[in-house]
Design an enzyme around this catalytic site. Sequence first.
Site, PDB file in Angstrom:
ATOM      1  N   HIS A  96      51.369 120.795 -24.921  1.00  0.00           N
ATOM      2  CA  HIS A  96      50.367 120.760 -25.995  1.00  0.00           C
ATOM      3  C   HIS A  96      50.227 122.170 -26.574  1.00  0.00           C
ATOM      4  O   HIS A  96      50.318 123.159 -25.842  1.00  0.00           O
ATOM      5  CB  HIS A  96      49.030 120.257 -25.449  1.00  0.00           C
ATOM      6  CG  HIS A  96      48.022 119.998 -26.537  1.00  0.00           C
ATOM      7  ND1 HIS A  96      47.275 121.005 -27.099  1.00  0.00           N
ATOM      8  CD2 HIS A  96      47.682 118.857 -27.171  1.00  0.00           C
ATOM      9  CE1 HIS A  96      46.497 120.483 -28.046  1.00  0.00           C
ATOM     10  NE2 HIS A  96      46.724 119.176 -28.107  1.00  0.00           N
ATOM     11  N   GLU A 168      52.863 117.440 -33.497  1.00  0.00           N
ATOM     12  CA  GLU A 168      51.524 117.952 -33.780  1.00  0.00           C
ATOM     13  C   GLU A 168      51.630 119.319 -34.452  1.00  0.00           C
ATOM     14  O   GLU A 168      51.706 120.347 -33.755  1.00  0.00           O
ATOM     15  CB  GLU A 168      50.726 118.096 -32.484  1.00  0.00           C
ATOM     16  CG  GLU A 168      50.477 116.802 -31.759  1.00  0.00           C
ATOM     17  CD  GLU A 168      49.176 116.868 -30.970  1.00  0.00           C
ATOM     18  OE1 GLU A 168      48.300 116.058 -31.245  1.00  0.00           O
ATOM     19  OE2 GLU A 168      49.040 117.758 -30.117  1.00  0.00           O
TER      20      GLU A 168
HETATM   21  C1  PEP Z   1      45.090 117.253 -30.149  1.00  0.00           C
HETATM   22  O1  PEP Z   1      44.357 117.912 -29.428  1.00  0.00           O
HETATM   23  O2  PEP Z   1      46.180 116.875 -29.707  1.00  0.00           O
HETATM   24  C2  PEP Z   1      44.643 116.928 -31.497  1.00  0.00           C
HETATM   25  C3  PEP Z   1      45.468 116.337 -32.305  1.00  0.00           C
HETATM   26  O3  PEP Z   1      43.350 117.290 -31.828  1.00  0.00           O
HETATM   27  P1  PEP Z   1      42.552 116.853 -33.158  1.00  0.00           P
HETATM   28  O4  PEP Z   1      42.730 115.380 -33.329  1.00  0.00           O
HETATM   29  O5  PEP Z   1      41.128 117.235 -32.896  1.00  0.00           O
HETATM   30  O6  PEP Z   1      43.157 117.610 -34.311  1.00  0.00           O
END
Ligand code: PEP
Length: 249
Positions: A96, A168
Amino acid sequence: MKSLLFAANWKMHLGPADARAYCTTFLAHSAPMPGREVWFFPPAASLEAVSGALKGRADLRVGAQDIHWEAKGAYTGAVSAGIVSQAGARATLVGHSERRKIFGETDADTARKVRAALAGGLTPMLCVGEELKEREAGNTLAVVTRQLAGALDGLSAGDIERVVLAYEPVWAIGTGRNATPQDAGAVHRQIRTWLAGHGAPHPRVLYGGSVNLGNIAALLAEAEIDGVLVGGASLEPDGWAQLVRTGAP
Ligand code: PEP
Protein backbone atom coordinates in the site's frame (compact mmCIF):
# COMPACT_ATOMS: atom_id res chain seq x y z
CA MET A 1 -22.29 -9.51 -15.78
CA LYS A 2 -18.71 -9.09 -14.50
CA SER A 3 -17.97 -10.17 -10.95
CA LEU A 4 -16.93 -7.37 -8.61
CA LEU A 5 -14.74 -7.13 -5.56
CA PHE A 6 -15.25 -4.36 -3.00
CA ALA A 7 -12.32 -4.05 -0.59
CA ALA A 8 -12.43 -1.91 2.56
CA ASN A 9 -9.10 -0.67 3.93
CA TRP A 10 -9.81 0.59 7.42
CA LYS A 11 -6.21 1.73 7.97
CA MET A 12 -5.69 2.69 11.66
CA HIS A 13 -9.38 2.87 12.54
CA LEU A 14 -11.85 0.59 14.39
CA GLY A 15 -10.46 -1.44 17.28
CA PRO A 16 -12.11 -4.77 18.17
CA ALA A 17 -15.19 -3.37 19.97
CA ASP A 18 -15.86 -0.73 17.29
CA ALA A 19 -15.23 -3.31 14.57
CA ARG A 20 -17.81 -5.70 16.05
CA ALA A 21 -20.39 -2.89 16.18
CA TYR A 22 -19.51 -1.96 12.59
CA CYS A 23 -20.08 -5.54 11.42
CA THR A 24 -23.48 -5.75 13.15
CA THR A 25 -24.63 -2.62 11.29
CA PHE A 26 -23.06 -3.70 8.01
CA LEU A 27 -24.76 -7.12 8.12
CA ALA A 28 -28.11 -5.46 8.86
CA HIS A 29 -27.72 -3.33 5.71
CA SER A 30 -26.23 -5.90 3.35
CA ALA A 31 -27.39 -9.16 1.81
CA PRO A 32 -25.20 -11.35 -0.43
CA MET A 33 -25.42 -10.30 -4.08
CA PRO A 34 -24.59 -12.53 -7.06
CA GLY A 35 -21.15 -11.77 -8.44
CA ARG A 36 -20.14 -9.45 -5.59
CA GLU A 37 -17.56 -10.10 -2.88
CA VAL A 38 -16.64 -7.78 -0.04
CA TRP A 39 -13.23 -7.99 1.64
CA PHE A 40 -12.39 -6.16 4.86
CA PHE A 41 -8.87 -5.12 5.85
CA PRO A 42 -9.12 -4.10 9.53
CA PRO A 43 -6.15 -3.30 11.79
CA ALA A 44 -4.37 -6.49 12.90
CA ALA A 45 -5.79 -6.20 16.43
CA SER A 46 -9.35 -6.35 15.03
CA LEU A 47 -8.90 -9.27 12.62
CA GLU A 48 -10.31 -11.89 14.95
CA ALA A 49 -13.30 -9.74 15.94
CA VAL A 50 -14.17 -9.07 12.30
CA SER A 51 -13.68 -12.64 11.06
CA GLY A 52 -15.85 -13.89 13.94
CA ALA A 53 -18.58 -11.34 13.29
CA LEU A 54 -18.73 -12.04 9.55
CA LYS A 55 -18.53 -15.84 9.81
CA GLY A 56 -21.11 -17.67 7.75
CA ARG A 57 -21.26 -15.25 4.80
CA ALA A 58 -19.32 -16.81 1.91
CA ASP A 59 -19.26 -13.49 0.02
CA LEU A 60 -17.32 -11.75 2.82
CA ARG A 61 -13.62 -12.15 3.51
CA VAL A 62 -11.17 -10.68 5.99
CA GLY A 63 -7.55 -9.71 5.27
CA ALA A 64 -4.54 -8.11 6.94
CA GLN A 65 -3.24 -4.68 5.97
CA ASP A 66 0.36 -5.87 6.03
CA ILE A 67 2.48 -8.89 6.94
CA HIS A 68 6.16 -9.43 7.57
CA TRP A 69 7.94 -11.77 5.17
CA GLU A 70 9.41 -13.96 7.91
CA ALA A 71 7.27 -16.69 9.45
CA LYS A 72 8.37 -15.89 13.03
CA GLY A 73 11.18 -14.31 14.99
CA ALA A 74 12.44 -11.16 16.68
CA TYR A 75 10.48 -8.56 14.66
CA THR A 76 8.82 -6.41 17.30
CA GLY A 77 5.48 -5.03 16.18
CA ALA A 78 5.22 -7.19 13.08
CA VAL A 79 2.76 -9.97 12.21
CA SER A 80 3.34 -12.95 9.93
CA ALA A 81 1.08 -14.68 7.42
CA GLY A 82 0.62 -17.53 9.91
CA ILE A 83 -0.35 -15.19 12.74
CA VAL A 84 -2.96 -13.29 10.72
CA SER A 85 -4.31 -16.56 9.31
CA GLN A 86 -4.91 -17.80 12.85
CA ALA A 87 -6.87 -14.58 13.45
CA GLY A 88 -9.07 -15.32 10.41
CA ALA A 89 -7.30 -13.50 7.57
CA ARG A 90 -7.45 -15.04 4.10
CA ALA A 91 -5.77 -12.18 2.25
CA THR A 92 -3.31 -9.37 2.82
CA LEU A 93 -2.59 -6.01 1.28
CA VAL A 94 0.98 -5.69 0.03
CA GLY A 95 2.76 -2.46 -0.88
CA HIS A 96 0.00 0.00 0.00
CA SER A 97 1.34 3.48 -0.78
CA GLU A 98 1.20 4.40 2.91
CA ARG A 99 3.47 1.44 3.66
CA ARG A 100 5.82 2.50 0.88
CA LYS A 101 5.82 6.20 1.79
CA ILE A 102 5.55 6.32 5.58
CA PHE A 103 7.29 3.06 6.46
CA GLY A 104 9.87 3.05 3.67
CA GLU A 105 8.73 -0.22 2.11
CA THR A 106 10.68 -1.01 -1.07
CA ASP A 107 9.84 -3.06 -4.16
CA ALA A 108 12.15 -5.76 -2.77
CA ASP A 109 10.08 -5.82 0.43
CA THR A 110 6.87 -6.24 -1.59
CA ALA A 111 8.46 -9.20 -3.40
CA ARG A 112 9.22 -10.90 -0.07
CA LYS A 113 5.75 -10.16 1.28
CA VAL A 114 3.94 -11.49 -1.81
CA ARG A 115 5.93 -14.72 -1.49
CA ALA A 116 5.24 -14.96 2.25
CA ALA A 117 1.53 -14.44 1.64
CA LEU A 118 1.38 -17.10 -1.05
CA ALA A 119 3.38 -19.55 1.04
CA GLY A 120 1.03 -18.90 3.96
CA GLY A 121 -2.11 -19.50 1.91
CA LEU A 122 -3.18 -15.82 1.81
CA THR A 123 -4.29 -13.98 -1.31
CA PRO A 124 -1.95 -11.01 -1.80
CA MET A 125 -3.60 -7.79 -2.96
CA LEU A 126 -0.66 -5.92 -4.45
CA CYS A 127 -1.05 -2.13 -4.55
CA VAL A 128 0.71 -0.14 -7.25
CA GLY A 129 0.44 3.48 -8.32
CA GLU A 130 2.32 6.62 -9.17
CA GLU A 131 2.87 9.89 -7.29
CA LEU A 132 1.56 13.14 -8.77
CA LYS A 133 5.00 14.30 -9.91
CA GLU A 134 5.55 10.97 -11.65
CA ARG A 135 2.19 11.29 -13.46
CA GLU A 136 2.96 14.85 -14.48
CA ALA A 137 6.34 13.76 -15.85
CA GLY A 138 4.57 11.11 -17.96
CA ASN A 139 6.07 8.26 -15.95
CA THR A 140 2.90 6.52 -14.72
CA LEU A 141 3.34 3.37 -16.76
CA ALA A 142 7.07 3.14 -16.03
CA VAL A 143 6.43 3.38 -12.28
CA VAL A 144 3.59 0.86 -12.29
CA THR A 145 5.61 -1.57 -14.41
CA ARG A 146 8.61 -1.22 -12.08
CA GLN A 147 6.39 -1.97 -9.08
CA LEU A 148 4.82 -5.00 -10.81
CA ALA A 149 8.19 -6.38 -11.83
CA GLY A 150 9.68 -5.61 -8.41
CA ALA A 151 7.01 -7.62 -6.62
CA LEU A 152 6.21 -10.39 -9.10
CA ASP A 153 9.23 -11.13 -11.30
CA GLY A 154 10.46 -14.67 -10.76
CA LEU A 155 7.12 -16.06 -9.58
CA SER A 156 5.46 -18.87 -11.51
CA ALA A 157 2.47 -18.04 -13.71
CA GLY A 158 0.32 -20.04 -11.29
CA ASP A 159 1.42 -17.88 -8.36
CA ILE A 160 0.95 -14.63 -10.28
CA GLU A 161 -2.60 -15.73 -11.08
CA ARG A 162 -3.31 -15.86 -7.35
CA VAL A 163 -2.44 -12.17 -6.88
CA VAL A 164 -5.14 -9.48 -6.96
CA LEU A 165 -3.96 -6.10 -8.23
CA ALA A 166 -5.06 -2.70 -6.95
CA TYR A 167 -4.12 0.33 -9.02
CA GLU A 168 -4.04 3.22 -6.57
CA PRO A 169 -2.60 6.48 -7.88
CA VAL A 170 -1.01 8.02 -4.79
CA TRP A 171 -2.36 11.49 -5.61
CA ALA A 172 -5.91 10.13 -5.44
CA ILE A 173 -5.69 8.44 -2.03
CA GLY A 174 -7.54 10.33 0.67
CA THR A 175 -7.53 13.53 -1.39
CA GLY A 176 -11.09 13.56 -2.73
CA ARG A 177 -9.63 13.57 -6.23
CA ASN A 178 -10.20 10.29 -8.08
CA ALA A 179 -8.71 9.18 -11.40
CA THR A 180 -11.28 9.29 -14.20
CA PRO A 181 -12.62 5.88 -15.20
CA GLN A 182 -10.85 6.34 -18.55
CA ASP A 183 -7.49 7.18 -16.96
CA ALA A 184 -7.77 4.25 -14.57
CA GLY A 185 -8.87 2.02 -17.45
CA ALA A 186 -5.77 2.93 -19.47
CA VAL A 187 -3.45 1.96 -16.60
CA HIS A 188 -5.45 -1.22 -15.90
CA ARG A 189 -4.94 -2.25 -19.54
CA GLN A 190 -1.18 -1.90 -19.12
CA ILE A 191 -1.29 -3.90 -15.91
CA ARG A 192 -3.24 -6.66 -17.69
CA THR A 193 -0.77 -6.64 -20.58
CA TRP A 194 2.15 -7.04 -18.17
CA LEU A 195 0.42 -9.85 -16.27
CA ALA A 196 -0.64 -11.64 -19.47
CA GLY A 197 3.01 -11.53 -20.55
CA HIS A 198 3.85 -13.32 -17.30
CA GLY A 199 1.29 -16.08 -17.73
CA ALA A 200 -1.67 -14.54 -15.91
CA PRO A 201 -4.20 -13.52 -18.58
CA HIS A 202 -7.24 -13.17 -16.29
CA PRO A 203 -6.20 -11.01 -13.33
CA ARG A 204 -8.54 -9.12 -11.04
CA VAL A 205 -7.58 -5.45 -11.18
CA LEU A 206 -9.20 -3.04 -8.72
CA TYR A 207 -9.10 0.75 -8.66
CA GLY A 208 -8.48 2.70 -5.45
CA GLY A 209 -8.30 6.40 -4.64
CA SER A 210 -11.14 8.58 -3.29
CA VAL A 211 -13.90 6.18 -4.34
CA ASN A 212 -17.25 7.28 -2.90
CA LEU A 213 -20.99 7.08 -3.48
CA GLY A 214 -20.77 9.87 -6.03
CA ASN A 215 -18.23 8.24 -8.36
CA ILE A 216 -18.58 4.48 -7.79
CA ALA A 217 -21.17 3.88 -10.53
CA ALA A 218 -19.05 5.57 -13.21
CA LEU A 219 -15.93 3.68 -12.11
CA LEU A 220 -17.68 0.29 -12.14
CA ALA A 221 -19.08 1.04 -15.60
CA GLU A 222 -15.50 1.02 -16.93
CA ALA A 223 -14.91 -2.47 -18.34
CA GLU A 224 -11.31 -2.59 -17.09
CA ILE A 225 -12.27 -2.08 -13.43
CA ASP A 226 -13.07 -5.31 -11.55
CA GLY A 227 -13.82 -3.62 -8.25
CA VAL A 228 -12.53 -1.02 -5.84
CA LEU A 229 -10.22 -0.63 -2.84
CA VAL A 230 -11.68 2.01 -0.56
CA GLY A 231 -10.36 3.78 2.52
CA GLY A 232 -12.39 6.72 3.86
CA ALA A 233 -15.75 5.72 2.36
CA SER A 234 -15.55 2.25 3.93
CA LEU A 235 -15.46 3.49 7.53
CA GLU A 236 -19.23 4.01 7.97
CA PRO A 237 -20.96 0.60 7.76
CA ASP A 238 -24.27 1.74 6.28
CA GLY A 239 -22.57 3.98 3.70
CA TRP A 240 -20.20 1.14 2.79
CA ALA A 241 -23.11 -1.31 2.42
CA GLN A 242 -24.81 1.24 0.15
CA LEU A 243 -21.65 1.64 -1.92
CA VAL A 244 -21.41 -2.15 -2.32
CA ARG A 245 -25.01 -2.27 -3.57
CA THR A 246 -24.44 0.49 -6.14
CA GLY A 247 -25.47 -0.38 -9.64
CA ALA A 248 -26.74 -3.82 -8.64
CA PRO A 249 -30.00 -4.88 -10.27
C1 PEP B 1 -6.75 3.42 0.33
O1 PEP B 1 -6.37 3.64 1.47
O2 PEP B 1 -6.38 2.39 -0.24
C2 PEP B 1 -7.65 4.37 -0.31
C3 PEP B 1 -7.96 4.20 -1.56
O3 PEP B 1 -8.11 5.41 0.48
P1 PEP B 1 -9.27 6.46 0.08
O4 PEP B 1 -10.42 5.68 -0.46
O5 PEP B 1 -9.60 7.17 1.35
O6 PEP B 1 -8.70 7.38 -0.97
